[in-house]
Design an enzyme around this catalytic site. Sequence first.
Site, short mmCIF file in Angstrom:
data_model
loop_
_atom_site.label_atom_id
_atom_site.label_comp_id
_atom_site.label_asym_id
_atom_site.label_seq_id
_atom_site.Cartn_x
_atom_site.Cartn_y
_atom_site.Cartn_z
N ILE A 221 0.91 -1.24 0.11
CA ILE A 221 0.02 -0.11 -0.13
C ILE A 221 0.75 1.35 0.09
CG2 ILE A 221 -2.05 -1.33 0.91
CD1 ILE A 221 -1.12 0.27 3.69
N GLU A 222 2.05 1.25 0.49
CA GLU A 222 2.94 2.18 0.35
C GLU A 222 3.45 2.57 -1.05
OE1 GLU A 222 4.12 4.51 2.42
OE2 GLU A 222 3.49 3.98 4.45
N SER A 223 3.91 1.38 -1.68
CA SER A 223 4.64 1.84 -3.15
C SER A 223 4.33 0.86 -4.13
CB SER A 223 6.12 1.82 -2.85
OG SER A 223 6.56 0.47 -2.31
#
Length: 602
Positions: A221-223
């Site tokens: 979900i970050e990158s």
Amino acid sequence: MPSRRTAVALRCSAVLVAVLAAGCASAPSAPTANLRTTASTAMTGTSAATDTGWEEAARRHAEGLLDESRSLAAEGRTEEALARIDEAICVALELPEGRTTSPDHLDWVARLITEADVLEDDLALITETAADGELVDLPPIEGLPTAIARDDGTASLLPSSDFPLELNPTVLKFVDVMSASGEYHNRIARGLDRAGAYLPMIREKLARVGLPEDLAYLPLIESAFSTTAYSRAKAHGLWQFIAGTGRRYGLAVGSLLDERRDPELSTDAAIAYLKDLYLEFGDWNLALAGYNSGEGNVRRAIQRSGSRDFWTLQNHLPKETRNYVPAFMASVIVSKQPERFGFPPIAEDDWTYDRVVVGDPLDLQFLARELDLEVADVRELNPAIRLDLTPAGRDTAIRLPAGYGARAEQVLASTPTSQWAPRTMYTVRKGDTLSVIARHHGSTVSDIRAANGLRSTLIHPGQTLIVPRAGTASSAPVEPVQQRVAHGDTYVVQRNDTLWEIARSFGVSVDRLCATNGLSPRQPIRPGQRLTVPGGQPVAATTPAWSGSGPATYTVRRGDTLFDIARRFGITVALLQRANGLRGSRINPGDVLQIPGRQVGG
């Protein structure tokens, strides 16, 4: 303190000067003198005719140009978008002859300039990183459809996990959105496709310090597991560190080396940060909330709510953070059972590579060429090295495909460090153009544009450029070896001679030449100075004529290195090694080497 009206007028004057310097002067009718009249009138209170009709027309025109800029930016036409911003400001500051402006108009100009500044900052970020990065911004979850049908109990959606997963309507909505077709689904698909290369490494590091191994899915979900991901908040890498937090946890952040993009080093930093957050809050949901929005926001939410339960205090957190924790839970649910949600299984593979450490500037393009590797493959293994150059003054680890480490060590050992980086860095000054910079450094405009990924010749003061040194572009012809003659064993230094070029001409090493003459390799030499040359005969006198288009042979002389011979004939060390079945760089006087024809193109 000057009045607000005076301050606004002065601000407009300063901005116009800056815009003119950046090219606004080429726009129609943007005279500085007119603005000085405006500012002077505004400050002194002198009245001149105020044309409110002109002001309304200027506002419509300028705001229309900003709208055009946003549309162009959305299409990826960044340079045109920046040009529209400049034009909008010029229109806003243009003043008809003999007219003055109303205070309301000056206030509007100030607001327009602020809005243009924000838009230009966003475009500058995209320009800086779009060439080798992936923007990770996503639309908000609200309003997205939920489409997945669950024919079994929701509790059965939960996989086994060492992270305290929960199921509630918000988590289920994220599961739905990730599983349905659309932008979220596509992002999860891209992330799961990349994840297999990094999950084993991340899990191993988490297990080593006793943290939940399912935190390894956080980069989804970050990158979307992209090492080159960036956000509009200027966070970078797998774990999306902003510069300050990255430096706080030991990551180097600079124009040449950005360790936020290094998958291993950034994982170490993320684990250290997550561990600190858990030690402070004692709860993994709060730790993740702190990772997303900062410890201060979580502390304030605890204080305002009187609770340490994430679901109770979430309304006191930023909106993005309220969604962040359930989004992570949904990502674990989907990632651990991808086929159930319409994704292929994750193909995990250990990330294997060789590693060399360099303490001097090194050009990845040079190393890839010498090793006959695709530079794209070397870049993929080294996303933290920006612009293909390692920085000076520090050790930098370079990853290479497995099996290439020993060859790289040989190449570097046989190549003077001065030849490792055939490019230099230059910071643009006011008044510079690419042609001026190219002429000053003996480069070309096309080479500079290619080295920096520039789509036009537009540059700005303060910008850092890579400038290929003269004769180092891939298409540049090999520089001929200058003919030098020794009298007996004595050579008289000529103008522009260097110890390296003299040693190369006479087939000896720089170290041997220096030892014979009591010099250090860095010691300057001067025209007229007499040097004793071991052997005394220039290599050019015994080197067979060679056109570069076919094979030749060369008899190794004392002091020769593979690098010397390869450079003399305009080929790479790797090509010379292959032609002669050499696994290392060792050669002996009297060896006869096959010189293959120089390969062109590629």
